[in-house]
Design a protein around this motif. Sequence first.
Motif, PDB file in Angstrom:
ATOM      1  N   GLY A 158       0.780  -1.220   0.000  1.00  0.00           N
ATOM      2  CA  GLY A 158       0.000   0.000   0.000  1.00  0.00           C
ATOM      3  C   GLY A 158       0.816   1.276   0.000  1.00  0.00           C
ATOM      4  N   ASP A 159       0.106   2.392  -0.136  1.00  0.00           N
ATOM      5  CA  ASP A 159       0.744   3.703  -0.232  1.00  0.00           C
ATOM      6  C   ASP A 159       1.472   4.095   1.045  1.00  0.00           C
ATOM      7  OD1 ASP A 159      -0.261   3.895  -2.789  1.00  0.00           O
ATOM      8  OD2 ASP A 159      -1.967   5.151  -2.216  1.00  0.00           O
ATOM      9  N   ALA A 160       0.901   3.759   2.197  1.00  0.00           N
ATOM     10  CA  ALA A 160       1.549   4.112   3.457  1.00  0.00           C
ATOM     11  C   ALA A 160       2.870   3.376   3.609  1.00  0.00           C
ATOM     12  CB  ALA A 160       0.626   3.797   4.634  1.00  0.00           C
ATOM     13  N   ALA A 161       2.900   2.120   3.176  1.00  0.00           N
ATOM     14  CA  ALA A 161       4.149   1.346   3.231  1.00  0.00           C
ATOM     15  C   ALA A 161       5.193   1.951   2.295  1.00  0.00           C
ATOM     16  CB  ALA A 161       3.871  -0.103   2.865  1.00  0.00           C
ATOM     17  N   GLU A 162       4.764   2.383   1.118  1.00  0.00           N
ATOM     18  CA  GLU A 162       5.701   3.000   0.180  1.00  0.00           C
ATOM     19  C   GLU A 162       6.278   4.293   0.754  1.00  0.00           C
ATOM     20  OE1 GLU A 162       5.942   4.691  -4.404  1.00  0.00           O
ATOM     21  OE2 GLU A 162       4.267   3.429  -3.784  1.00  0.00           O
ATOM     22  N   ALA A 163       5.432   5.103   1.364  1.00  0.00           N
ATOM     23  CA  ALA A 163       5.914   6.345   1.970  1.00  0.00           C
ATOM     24  C   ALA A 163       6.882   6.048   3.110  1.00  0.00           C
ATOM     25  CB  ALA A 163       4.731   7.166   2.484  1.00  0.00           C
ATOM     26  N   CYS A 164       6.581   5.022   3.878  1.00  0.00           N
ATOM     27  CA  CYS A 164       7.455   4.632   4.987  1.00  0.00           C
ATOM     28  C   CYS A 164       8.806   4.162   4.462  1.00  0.00           C
ATOM     29  CB  CYS A 164       6.756   3.522   5.788  1.00  0.00           C
ATOM     30  SG  CYS A 164       7.582   3.054   7.314  1.00  0.00           S
ATOM     31  N   PHE A 165       8.791   3.336   3.418  1.00  0.00           N
ATOM     32  CA  PHE A 165      10.023   2.820   2.836  1.00  0.00           C
ATOM     33  C   PHE A 165      10.849   3.943   2.234  1.00  0.00           C
ATOM     34  CE2 PHE A 165      11.962  -0.151  -0.548  1.00  0.00           C
ATOM     35  CZ  PHE A 165      12.980  -0.546   0.298  1.00  0.00           C
ATOM     36  N   THR A 166      10.203   4.825   1.512  1.00  0.00           N
ATOM     37  CA  THR A 166      10.906   5.949   0.892  1.00  0.00           C
ATOM     38  C   THR A 166      11.563   6.834   1.945  1.00  0.00           C
ATOM     39  OG1 THR A 166       9.355   5.928  -0.971  1.00  0.00           O
ATOM     40  CG2 THR A 166      10.635   7.930  -0.638  1.00  0.00           C
ATOM     41  N   SER A 167      10.858   7.072   3.034  1.00  0.00           N
ATOM     42  CA  SER A 167      11.419   7.881   4.113  1.00  0.00           C
ATOM     43  C   SER A 167      12.633   7.201   4.741  1.00  0.00           C
ATOM     44  CB  SER A 167      10.344   8.135   5.173  1.00  0.00           C
ATOM     45  OG  SER A 167      10.882   8.836   6.277  1.00  0.00           O
ATOM     46  N   ALA A 168      12.528   5.894   4.965  1.00  0.00           N
ATOM     47  CA  ALA A 168      13.655   5.158   5.543  1.00  0.00           C
ATOM     48  C   ALA A 168      14.866   5.181   4.617  1.00  0.00           C
ATOM     49  CB  ALA A 168      13.235   3.717   5.833  1.00  0.00           C
ATOM     50  N   LEU A 169      14.617   5.070   3.316  1.00  0.00           N
ATOM     51  CA  LEU A 169      15.728   5.097   2.360  1.00  0.00           C
ATOM     52  C   LEU A 169      16.374   6.473   2.297  1.00  0.00           C
ATOM     53  CD1 LEU A 169      14.167   2.946  -0.496  1.00  0.00           C
ATOM     54  CD2 LEU A 169      15.999   2.283   1.079  1.00  0.00           C
ATOM     55  N   SER A 170      15.590   7.521   2.380  1.00  0.00           N
ATOM     56  CA  SER A 170      16.160   8.868   2.409  1.00  0.00           C
ATOM     57  C   SER A 170      17.063   9.025   3.630  1.00  0.00           C
ATOM     58  CB  SER A 170      15.038   9.911   2.440  1.00  0.00           C
ATOM     59  OG  SER A 170      14.289   9.882   1.240  1.00  0.00           O
ATOM     60  N   TYR A 171      16.597   8.509   4.758  1.00  0.00           N
ATOM     61  CA  TYR A 171      17.404   8.541   5.984  1.00  0.00           C
ATOM     62  C   TYR A 171      18.699   7.757   5.782  1.00  0.00           C
ATOM     63  CZ  TYR A 171      18.791   7.389  10.780  1.00  0.00           C
ATOM     64  OH  TYR A 171      19.507   7.210  11.947  1.00  0.00           O
ATOM     65  N   ALA A 172      18.581   6.541   5.240  1.00  0.00           N
ATOM     66  CA  ALA A 172      19.752   5.687   5.051  1.00  0.00           C
ATOM     67  C   ALA A 172      20.764   6.327   4.109  1.00  0.00           C
ATOM     68  CB  ALA A 172      19.316   4.325   4.513  1.00  0.00           C
ATOM     69  N   CYS A 173      20.283   6.879   3.002  1.00  0.00           N
ATOM     70  CA  CYS A 173      21.194   7.484   2.021  1.00  0.00           C
ATOM     71  C   CYS A 173      21.927   8.686   2.614  1.00  0.00           C
ATOM     72  CB  CYS A 173      20.421   7.888   0.778  1.00  0.00           C
ATOM     73  SG  CYS A 173      19.826   6.494  -0.202  1.00  0.00           S
ATOM     74  N   ALA A 174      21.219   9.499   3.389  1.00  0.00           N
ATOM     75  CA  ALA A 174      21.847  10.669   4.009  1.00  0.00           C
ATOM     76  C   ALA A 174      22.920  10.244   4.998  1.00  0.00           C
ATOM     77  CB  ALA A 174      20.792  11.523   4.698  1.00  0.00           C
ATOM     78  N   LYS A 175      22.660   9.182   5.756  1.00  0.00           N
ATOM     79  CA  LYS A 175      23.645   8.697   6.726  1.00  0.00           C
ATOM     80  C   LYS A 175      24.826   8.014   6.032  1.00  0.00           C
ATOM     81  CE  LYS A 175      22.927   7.870  10.793  1.00  0.00           C
ATOM     82  NZ  LYS A 175      23.216   8.430  12.138  1.00  0.00           N
TER      83      LYS A 175
END
Length: 255
Positions: free
Chosen positions: A111-128
């Motif tokens: 679902g869309d909420a899972a996609e938003a959650c995953f995208t947010s986690a990846l943005s965090y991971a990439c920045a770190k």
Amino acid sequence: MTRFSANLGFLWADRPLPDAIRAAKAAGFDAVECHWPYAVRAAEVAAALEETGLPMLGLNTRRGNLDTGENGLSALVGRETEAREAIDEALEYAQQTGAGAVHVMAGFAQGDAAEACFTSALSYACAKAAPLGITILIEPLNHYDAPGYFLTTTEQARDIIEAVGADNLKLMFDCYHVQLMEGDLSHRLDALLPIIGHIQFASVPDRGTPDHGEVNFDHIFEVIAGLGYDRPLGAEYKPTASTEQTLSWMQSLKR
């Protein structure tokens, strides 16, 4: 000549990780990679890597609660704190062992909420990961082995990579999973090359050595080399005997 990485999640999985690294060196592999190395101190792994001269290409974030069958946390709404802790842990372990990439596992979600959650986690991971020179990988898994996993196709992965927009977010192209879900490996490798960060392989459909099954890996390896991709390819297959007894495919290629 094509170079190969031993995925120690499957190869020599009956040995402690430092001994598996030594076995991979003795067998002629050019690199190693692993799944979840966290039960072994990073210093022990780093020592084995230094001893053998093999690079560690990558490792995975933790799956989560194994008792309930979890397979990643980063797309699970409500588990954001745990997901980021798993990313931090993986990045620290990668830094201590010189691993060049971390595969951030999405988990079972839709679902869309899972996609938003995953995208947010990846943005965090990439920045770190960016200041550490570490690549973040995402990998589509087939729905036969991992029914309900959030990420299942290369098209979905490409859309997420574009949405995150980070230079250090790449696709883990596992030929086994992609063939089961989408097929057409040669054209997909060509089309997706700019966003591919690592390539893995195993026979289809039994996930065994790459010398049988429905994919001609001699041809696929030639395609990959012809595209100019020269990094080690990850042997992520399930041995049906001792790992040493399953390596004739690599020995013949190296000859």
